[in-house]
Design an enzyme around this catalytic site. Structure first.
Site: not given
Ligand SMILES: [Zn+2]
Length: 145
Positions: A50, A52, A77, A79, A82
């Protein structure tokens, strides 16, 4: 949009240009970007990259003291995965581009003392809205549904 969110947004756009999922992130320590990245699940055939996670990975191995003075900027936002990394490394503050297209684990992060700022940035929202409309199956796969 401030320069750090702009950097995260640029990462998101780069991901889209690569055929990926348009989510970007940067990690800022003492006013300087030490890691930046974007979602590369498609590009790398990755289960975990992802935006992040990619930014954390690109920042490399860091001592706890660095994470504890860092701010994570992410276009969307965070998940559960992360958010777990944010909690693991004790990152105290997260600036979020938007949570309208996806609400991550903000309640969990707040409950653990992480300071969140949600910008509801129109550019971040429209980038995700357009992507979700164009590739709904790819988006579902990214969030595990
Ligand atoms: Zn994530």
């Amino acid at each position: 949009m401030d320069s750090f969110m702009q950097a995260a947004f640029d990462e998101a756009r780069q991901g889209l240009a690569e055929g990926g999922i348009p989510i970007g992130a940067v990690i800022v320590h003492q006013g300087r970007i030490i890691g930046r990245g974007h979602n590369r699940r498609v590009q790398q055939g990755s289960a975990i990259l992802h935006g992040e996670m990619d930014a954390l990975e690109n920042a490399g191995r860091q001592p706890a003291a660095v994470y504890r003075e860092s701010v994570l900027y992410t276009t969307l936002s965070p998940c559960p995965m992360c958010s777990g990394a944010i909690l693991l490394y004790g990152i105290p503050r997260v600036v979020i581009g938007e949570n309208r297209t996806f609400m991550g684990e903000e309640e969990l992060l707040r409950s653990r003392g992480v300071q969140l700022e949600v910008l509801q940035d129109e550019q971040c929202i429209s980038l995700m809205e357009q992507f979700i409309a164009e590739k709904p199956e790819l988006w579902s796969e990214d969030i595990g549904v």
